[in-house]
Design a protein around this motif. Structure first.
Motif, PDB file in Angstrom:
ATOM      1  N   ILE A   2       0.966  -4.990   7.624  1.00 33.63           N
ATOM      2  CA  ILE A   2       0.144  -5.194   6.439  1.00 33.63           C
ATOM      3  C   ILE A   2       0.332  -6.627   5.968  1.00 33.63           C
ATOM      4  O   ILE A   2       1.453  -7.099   5.843  1.00 33.63           O
ATOM      5  N   SER A   4      -0.583  -9.144   2.840  1.00 32.76           N
ATOM      6  CA  SER A   4      -1.027  -9.078   1.450  1.00 32.76           C
ATOM      7  C   SER A   4      -0.223 -10.058   0.613  1.00 32.76           C
ATOM      8  O   SER A   4       0.743 -10.648   1.079  1.00 32.76           O
ATOM      9  N   THR A   6       1.993  -9.992  -3.020  1.00 27.90           N
ATOM     10  CA  THR A   6       2.642  -8.938  -3.806  1.00 27.90           C
ATOM     11  C   THR A   6       1.750  -8.513  -4.967  1.00 27.90           C
ATOM     12  O   THR A   6       1.648  -7.324  -5.268  1.00 27.90           O
ATOM     13  N   ARG A   8      -1.595  -8.549  -5.161  1.00 23.89           N
ATOM     14  CA  ARG A   8      -2.718  -7.723  -4.673  1.00 23.89           C
ATOM     15  C   ARG A   8      -2.233  -6.331  -4.276  1.00 23.89           C
ATOM     16  O   ARG A   8      -2.901  -5.339  -4.548  1.00 23.89           O
ATOM     17  N   TRP A   9      -1.090  -6.248  -3.615  1.00 27.14           N
ATOM     18  CA  TRP A   9      -0.557  -4.940  -3.230  1.00 27.14           C
ATOM     19  C   TRP A   9      -0.362  -4.070  -4.473  1.00 27.14           C
ATOM     20  O   TRP A   9      -0.805  -2.929  -4.522  1.00 27.14           O
ATOM     21  N   ASN A  10       0.294  -4.608  -5.474  1.00 24.15           N
ATOM     22  CA  ASN A  10       0.573  -3.833  -6.678  1.00 24.15           C
ATOM     23  C   ASN A  10      -0.713  -3.458  -7.409  1.00 24.15           C
ATOM     24  O   ASN A  10      -0.844  -2.333  -7.913  1.00 24.15           O
ATOM     25  N   CYS A  12      -3.874  -3.143  -6.129  1.00 23.47           N
ATOM     26  CA  CYS A  12      -4.762  -2.251  -5.372  1.00 23.47           C
ATOM     27  C   CYS A  12      -4.163  -0.892  -5.055  1.00 23.47           C
ATOM     28  O   CYS A  12      -4.898   0.076  -4.879  1.00 23.47           O
ATOM     29  N   THR A  13      -2.854  -0.799  -4.943  1.00 29.33           N
ATOM     30  CA  THR A  13      -2.244   0.476  -4.538  1.00 29.33           C
ATOM     31  C   THR A  13      -1.385   1.105  -5.626  1.00 29.33           C
ATOM     32  O   THR A  13      -0.838   2.185  -5.418  1.00 29.33           O
ATOM     33  N   ASN A  15       1.439  -0.035  -6.426  1.00 34.21           N
ATOM     34  CA  ASN A  15       2.794  -0.177  -5.900  1.00 34.21           C
ATOM     35  C   ASN A  15       3.224   1.047  -5.082  1.00 34.21           C
ATOM     36  O   ASN A  15       4.356   1.508  -5.146  1.00 34.21           O
ATOM     37  N   LEU A  24       5.596  -6.037   6.967  1.00 26.45           N
ATOM     38  CA  LEU A  24       4.911  -6.657   5.831  1.00 26.45           C
ATOM     39  C   LEU A  24       4.842  -8.170   5.998  1.00 26.45           C
ATOM     40  O   LEU A  24       5.858  -8.824   6.185  1.00 26.45           O
ATOM     41  N   ARG A  38       6.789  -4.841  -2.747  1.00 27.98           N
ATOM     42  CA  ARG A  38       6.242  -3.523  -3.055  1.00 27.98           C
ATOM     43  C   ARG A  38       7.329  -2.454  -3.066  1.00 27.98           C
ATOM     44  O   ARG A  38       8.412  -2.640  -2.505  1.00 27.98           O
ATOM     45  N   TRP A  44      10.554  -8.719   3.341  1.00 27.82           N
ATOM     46  CA  TRP A  44       9.335  -8.991   4.089  1.00 27.82           C
ATOM     47  C   TRP A  44       9.664  -9.189   5.560  1.00 27.82           C
ATOM     48  O   TRP A  44      10.805  -9.464   5.914  1.00 27.82           O
TER      49      TRP A  44
END
Length: 76
Positions: A2, A4, A6, A8-10, A12-13, A15, A24, A38, A44
């Motif tokens: 994946i 991304s 941090t 955008r991850w938090n 969109c998902t 977290n 990652l 995340r 990472w």
């Protein structure tokens, strides 16, 4: 794997821990660290720290040994 940021991850998902077992690749430029990772992820795998530099293209780091990189790439 994946890729991304941090943030955008938090965003969109929420977290999510759903992909904690995936490698990652964090993109974070102009900062000394990858930032807060995340949920369920201690570190990472790759980090893109700039879009240009001494090497052509993006500037990236691998977080691990050469043996770990070979294993991730499917080599011996």
């Amino acid at each position: 794997m994946i890729c991304s940021t941090t943030h955008r991850w938090n965003t969109c998902t929420g977290n999510s821990r759903a992909f904690a077992d995936h490698a990652l690749w964090i993109a974070r430029h102009d900062a000394s660290s990858a930032g807060t990772l995340r949920a369920g992820r201690p570190s990472w795998t790759f980090r893109q720290y700039d879009t240009g530099g001494t090497l052509p293209g993006d500037q990236n780091l691998f977080h691990g040994s050469l043996d770990r990189l070979k294993k991730l790439a499917g080599g011996a």
